[in-house]
Design a protein around this motif. Structure first.
Motif, PDB file in Angstrom:
ATOM      1  N   ARG A 355       1.060  -1.210   0.133  1.00 33.89           N
ATOM      2  CA  ARG A 355       0.107   0.045  -0.168  1.00 33.89           C
ATOM      3  C   ARG A 355       1.056   1.242  -0.062  1.00 33.89           C
ATOM      4  NH1 ARG A 355      -5.310   1.653   1.754  1.00 33.89           N
ATOM      5  NH2 ARG A 355      -5.763  -0.355   1.832  1.00 33.89           N
ATOM      6  N   SER A 356       0.736   2.048  -0.987  1.00 30.62           N
ATOM      7  CA  SER A 356       1.604   3.355  -1.007  1.00 30.62           C
ATOM      8  C   SER A 356       0.783   4.579  -1.049  1.00 30.62           C
ATOM      9  CB  SER A 356       2.303   3.103  -2.666  1.00 30.62           C
ATOM     10  OG  SER A 356       2.962   2.228  -2.594  1.00 30.62           O
ATOM     11  N   VAL A 357       1.524   5.545  -0.390  1.00 34.58           N
ATOM     12  CA  VAL A 357       0.935   6.815  -0.286  1.00 34.58           C
ATOM     13  C   VAL A 357       2.159   7.837  -0.274  1.00 34.58           C
ATOM     14  CG1 VAL A 357      -1.251   6.149   1.274  1.00 34.58           C
ATOM     15  CG2 VAL A 357       1.002   7.055   2.150  1.00 34.58           C
ATOM     16  N   TRP A 358       1.739   8.922  -0.760  1.00 37.75           N
ATOM     17  CA  TRP A 358       2.795  10.184  -0.681  1.00 37.75           C
ATOM     18  C   TRP A 358       2.354  11.164   0.297  1.00 37.75           C
ATOM     19  CZ3 TRP A 358       2.765   6.847  -4.445  1.00 37.75           C
ATOM     20  CH2 TRP A 358       4.070   6.668  -5.118  1.00 37.75           C
ATOM     21  N   ARG A 359       3.247  11.568   1.033  1.00 41.17           N
ATOM     22  CA  ARG A 359       3.137  12.441   2.304  1.00 41.17           C
ATOM     23  C   ARG A 359       4.264  13.396   2.612  1.00 41.17           C
ATOM     24  NH1 ARG A 359      -0.053   8.279   6.457  1.00 41.17           N
ATOM     25  NH2 ARG A 359      -2.207   8.163   5.350  1.00 41.17           N
ATOM     26  N   THR A 360       3.823  14.261   3.466  1.00 40.12           N
ATOM     27  CA  THR A 360       4.838  15.345   3.735  1.00 40.12           C
ATOM     28  C   THR A 360       5.764  14.722   4.821  1.00 40.12           C
ATOM     29  OG1 THR A 360       3.512  16.145   5.258  1.00 40.12           O
ATOM     30  CG2 THR A 360       3.386  17.283   3.043  1.00 40.12           C
ATOM     31  N   PRO A 361       6.941  15.587   5.473  1.00 44.76           N
ATOM     32  CA  PRO A 361       7.709  14.919   6.499  1.00 44.76           C
ATOM     33  C   PRO A 361       6.849  14.827   7.632  1.00 44.76           C
ATOM     34  CG  PRO A 361       8.973  16.431   5.014  1.00 44.76           C
ATOM     35  CD  PRO A 361       7.662  16.345   4.339  1.00 44.76           C
ATOM     36  N   GLU A 362       5.938  15.819   7.828  1.00 41.56           N
ATOM     37  CA  GLU A 362       5.199  15.804   8.716  1.00 41.56           C
ATOM     38  C   GLU A 362       3.968  14.745   8.798  1.00 41.56           C
ATOM     39  OE1 GLU A 362       7.115  19.107   8.120  1.00 41.56           O
ATOM     40  OE2 GLU A 362       5.514  18.496   7.017  1.00 41.56           O
ATOM     41  N   GLY A 363       3.991  13.965   7.860  1.00 37.52           N
ATOM     42  CA  GLY A 363       2.825  12.802   7.808  1.00 37.52           C
ATOM     43  C   GLY A 363       1.574  13.386   6.950  1.00 37.52           C
ATOM     44  N   ASP A 364       1.664  14.421   6.629  1.00 35.66           N
ATOM     45  CA  ASP A 364       0.350  15.010   6.034  1.00 35.66           C
ATOM     46  C   ASP A 364       0.327  14.576   4.569  1.00 35.66           C
ATOM     47  OD1 ASP A 364      -0.321  16.347   8.151  1.00 35.66           O
ATOM     48  OD2 ASP A 364       0.777  18.164   7.744  1.00 35.66           O
ATOM     49  N   VAL A 436      -4.187   6.515  -2.742  1.00 36.85           N
ATOM     50  CA  VAL A 436      -3.571   5.453  -2.423  1.00 36.85           C
ATOM     51  C   VAL A 436      -3.561   4.282  -3.519  1.00 36.85           C
ATOM     52  CG1 VAL A 436      -3.758   3.208  -0.718  1.00 36.85           C
ATOM     53  CG2 VAL A 436      -4.736   5.718  -0.167  1.00 36.85           C
ATOM     54  N   PHE A 437      -2.145   3.676  -3.513  1.00 35.89           N
ATOM     55  CA  PHE A 437      -2.084   2.862  -4.653  1.00 35.89           C
ATOM     56  C   PHE A 437      -1.873   1.431  -3.904  1.00 35.89           C
ATOM     57  CE2 PHE A 437      -0.917   6.731  -6.451  1.00 35.89           C
ATOM     58  CZ  PHE A 437      -1.199   6.809  -7.671  1.00 35.89           C
ATOM     59  N   LEU A 438      -2.577   0.417  -4.436  1.00 37.87           N
ATOM     60  CA  LEU A 438      -2.269  -1.109  -3.963  1.00 37.87           C
ATOM     61  C   LEU A 438      -1.448  -1.717  -5.254  1.00 37.87           C
ATOM     62  CD1 LEU A 438      -5.664  -2.128  -2.525  1.00 37.87           C
ATOM     63  CD2 LEU A 438      -3.741  -1.455  -1.475  1.00 37.87           C
ATOM     64  N   THR A 439      -0.286  -1.997  -4.939  1.00 34.45           N
ATOM     65  CA  THR A 439       0.713  -2.463  -5.957  1.00 34.45           C
ATOM     66  C   THR A 439       0.978  -4.136  -5.824  1.00 34.45           C
ATOM     67  OG1 THR A 439       1.437  -0.369  -6.216  1.00 34.45           O
ATOM     68  CG2 THR A 439       3.163  -2.464  -6.900  1.00 34.45           C
ATOM     69  N   ARG A 440       0.741  -5.009  -6.599  1.00 34.93           N
ATOM     70  CA  ARG A 440       0.784  -6.315  -6.600  1.00 34.93           C
ATOM     71  C   ARG A 440       1.972  -6.721  -7.517  1.00 34.93           C
ATOM     72  NH1 ARG A 440      -4.391  -5.126  -6.448  1.00 34.93           N
ATOM     73  NH2 ARG A 440      -5.516  -5.575  -4.671  1.00 34.93           N
ATOM     74  N   GLY A 441       2.965  -7.509  -7.114  1.00 34.01           N
ATOM     75  CA  GLY A 441       4.106  -8.033  -7.898  1.00 34.01           C
ATOM     76  C   GLY A 441       4.416  -9.506  -7.561  1.00 34.01           C
ATOM     77  N   ARG A 442       5.244 -10.091  -8.387  1.00 30.74           N
ATOM     78  CA  ARG A 442       5.765 -11.431  -7.943  1.00 30.74           C
ATOM     79  C   ARG A 442       7.068 -11.580  -8.143  1.00 30.74           C
ATOM     80  NH1 ARG A 442       3.498 -17.450  -9.364  1.00 30.74           N
ATOM     81  NH2 ARG A 442       2.491 -16.620  -7.307  1.00 30.74           N
ATOM     82  N   PHE A 443       7.777 -11.814  -7.154  1.00 30.87           N
ATOM     83  CA  PHE A 443       8.962 -12.161  -6.862  1.00 30.87           C
ATOM     84  C   PHE A 443       9.347 -13.663  -7.442  1.00 30.87           C
ATOM     85  CE2 PHE A 443      13.196 -13.508  -4.844  1.00 30.87           C
ATOM     86  CZ  PHE A 443      13.994 -12.872  -5.521  1.00 30.87           C
ATOM     87  N   ASP A 444      10.028 -14.269  -8.225  1.00 33.31           N
ATOM     88  CA  ASP A 444      10.257 -15.481  -8.911  1.00 33.31           C
ATOM     89  C   ASP A 444      11.521 -15.472  -8.832  1.00 33.31           C
ATOM     90  OD1 ASP A 444      10.441 -18.026  -9.774  1.00 33.31           O
ATOM     91  OD2 ASP A 444       8.601 -17.820 -11.128  1.00 33.31           O
TER      92      ASP A 444
END
Length: 637
Positions: A355-364, A436-444
């Motif tokens: 789960r990915s988000v982009w935020r400021t150093p203060e967490g905003d 918010v981004f949900l990223t799915r990947g496969r490490f093989d």
């Protein structure tokens, strides 16, 4: 026409080469292409007798190396041109004197270029500190991208590529010579692009490592002088118009100008620019304004992400205060990637969701509104009122964001994106809505490197992201309740290392022992014949690191068993055993190493490793032997 005597000529421009030359030499010695099929040309730019003697000594021990001394010219351009004149290879490869080639680089690049009859071969390049370096350029192999506009065919615009020698000679393509010719690589590649028929991209085999160790180079100094910096960019823009002047090259010409626009004009207005004094900012605006007026029509602003379009709108309107404020706001956003799940698949892969988000150093979070399914930026009124409504709508840019689970292996240093998918969702926050981004990947491990097997070693797992047009790659954070585990991925023994480095995710492939690292600098253990094991410390590359030895403290099994359950006892026991004798390290540009008896790593034992004179309370790492396939891990201290 006489056939070339060799496959590849590697041209290295040298000048007062330092310790980095040892790294380059080691990488050339490790090439899988037989030495009878390639040559190394060290063209020295008047360094003086000490460097020249060093180069000649190296060449005397290698039949395929030559040294060509020159009078001092002051820039790598002339040595590179002289190298091409003397080259006997069908292809020529340029290297900086402190970089390195990957072991299979020359063989794979020549084979790929030859098969496609390429004029230019753009091989996968890694960067020491920029983890996401050129990832968009090397997502897949391509036989010919001459007419491609995104990504730009010869990006990155450095000379770390392979060029057909006769192609350069026939077209008179040379580096611009002089005592200080900034962006000479851009000028060279633009001319090569204009003359080339076939430009190939090799993405599945790592080719070149651009080493950036913090030392100052000529190309890293000119930004200190704005007049020189933007004067050099003017030369590049004029060369773009000259070399790509044919009507058939109109789209490519626009792409070349947009490339510079995104990186060095619109992209120039960032937080670093905003922190400069008002007088310096004003001076730079005065230098930039005529260049944009002459070379960058307003229609090319539309090729930029909306966040940069907004900056250019303020720039063209002369709203300098608002532009400065927006530059600060934009550059405050940093990516945060959190592990949602990790599940071994039935077919030998490892399915990872983040789960990915982009935020400021203060967490905003980045402040958004959602209107009729569209994402609208919420900016301060003094900026918002100056921008047209369409530049506040970033929906298309958000949907175009590219995220992929990726792994970075430290030896040899390279980064690889794994197949998967990304889903854009939104969630409510106190400030409104948040993307918010949900990223799915496969490490093989069987196919991790674009279809090739994963290199054995420790893989740091992260998310490679292009978010609102800005590239980044950050490690995946691991929740505290996620534990380490041993896995069997296909035919490969793997160890999922949860929180191996400041709570980040990693996976060890085909490495039987793993040592956790409390200070972001670890070491690897690998078995050797004769009952020995090698400990390698990649970050110790010279005596200047202040490390000349390693202390290894072994706890008896009974003590180790009790200490694992009682952390304070573990520290006391370690102090009682201190100081242990220091063992000398063999230090080289590729890292330090020591060979020890393999019996030290028997199941159930605990091993403390400390470099130099570190405190016994702060060991570099702790290794706990494995039993029944389980990894035991304890943080230091």
């Amino acid at each position: 026409m006489t056939a070339p005597a060799l496959k590849v000529s590697v041209v290295i421009a040298t000048y007062r080469s330092g310790a980095g030359l040892d790294r380059l030499v080691a990488s050339l010695d490790a090439q899988t292409l037989p030495t009878a099929e390639w040559e190394a040309l060290f063209v020295d730019d008047g360094s003086g007798p000490e460097t020249l003697a060093r180069l000649e000594s190296l060449a005397a021990e290698r039949a395929n190396w030559r040294v060509i001394p020159l009078e001092h010219s002051g820039w790598p351009s002339k040595p590179r041109n002289v190298g091409v004149e003397h080259a006997r290879g069908e292809y020529v490869s340029f290297m900086d004197h402190d970089d390195e080639l990957f072991p299979d680089g020359l063989r794979a690049a020549y084979s790929f270029a030859k098969r496609n009859r390429a004029d230019i071969l753009n091989g996968k390049e890694s960067h020491t500190t920029a983890v996401s370096w050129a990832m968009t350029q090397y997502r897949e192999n391509a036989d010919n991208i001459r007419g491609q506009v995104d990504p730009f065919p010869v990006a990155p615009m450095n000379p770390h590529k392979m060029y057909r020698t006769e192609f350069l000679r026939t077209n008179g393509i040379k580096f611009h010579e002089g005592s200080r010719v900034l962006y000479e690589d851009n000028l060279f590649n633009l001319e090569a692009l204009s003359r080339a028929s076939v430009i190939s991209t090799m993405a599945d085999v790592p080719y070149y490592h651009w080493v950036r160790d913090g030392s100052t180079t000529g190309s890293s100094t000119f930004r200190r002088d704005p007049a020189e910096f933007f004067g050099s960019l003017e030369r590049v823009l004029r060369a773009t118009q000259e070399f790509l002047s044919e009507p058939s090259d109109a789209a490519l010409r626009d792409a070349a100008i947009s490339y510079q626009h995104r990186l060095r004009f619109a992209g120039h207005f960032n937080a670093a620019w905003a922190r400069r004094s008002p007088s310096v900012r004003q001076r730079e605006i005065e230098l930039i304004t005529p260049l944009i007026a002459e070379f960058i029509p307003e229609r090319l602003d539309a090729t930029l992400p909306r966040r940069l379009q907004a900056k250019m709108h303020l720039f063209r309107a002369g709203e300098w205060d608002a532009l400065t404020s927006l530059a600060v706001i934009e550059d405050q956003l940093d990516p945060h990637h959190k592990l949602e799940s990790v599940v071994p698949g039935d077919d030998g892969g490892l399915d990872i969701t983040t789960r990915s988000v982009w935020r400021t150093p203060e967490g905003d979070p980045m402040r958004l509104e959602v209107r009729d399914g569209r994402f609208i930026r919420r900016l301060p009124d003094e900026i918002r009122s100056l921008l047209p409504a369409e530049l506040l709508d970033i929906t298309d840019d958000l949907r175009a964001s590219h995220l992929a689970i990726a792994g970075r292996i430290s030896s040899p240093l390279s980064t690889w994106a794994f197949p998967g998918s990304t889903e854009l969702v939104s969630q409510d926050s106190e400030a409104g809505h948040e993307a918010v981004f949900l990223t799915r990947g496969r490490f093989d491990p069987a196919t991790a490197q674009l279809g090739h097997p994963a290199t054995p070693g420790m893989w740091d797992l992260g998310v490679d992201a292009v978010f609102l047009g800005s590239a980044s790659q950050r490690r995946i954070a691991v929740p505290p309740d996620v534990r380490a585990a041993q896995l069997r991925l296909g035919s490969r023994d793997s160890y999922l290392v949860a929180g191996s480095d400041k709570g980040k995710l990693a996976i060890s492939v085909d490495v039987p022992w793993h040592v956790s690292n409390a200070f972001s600098r670890g070491f690897a253990i690998s078995p050797m014949p004769g009952g020995r094991a090698r400990l390698t410390f990649p970050h110790v590359t010279s005596a200047a690191d202040g490390v000349d030895g390693v202390t290894i403290t072994l706890l008896p099994r009974r003590v180790a068993s009790f200490a694992k359950r009682r952390r304070h006892v573990m520290r006391r026991v370690l102090e009682r055993l201190w100081p242990a004798p220091s063992r000398p390290l063999q230090v080289s540009p590729s890292g330090a190493e020591i060979t020890v008896p393999r019996r030290l790593f028997r199941s159930g034992r605990m091993l403390f490793v400390t470099l130099g004179g570190a405190s016994p309370r702060q060991p570099l790492g702790i290794h706990v032997g494995t039993r029944d396939g389980e990894i035991k891990r304890l943080p230091a201290g």
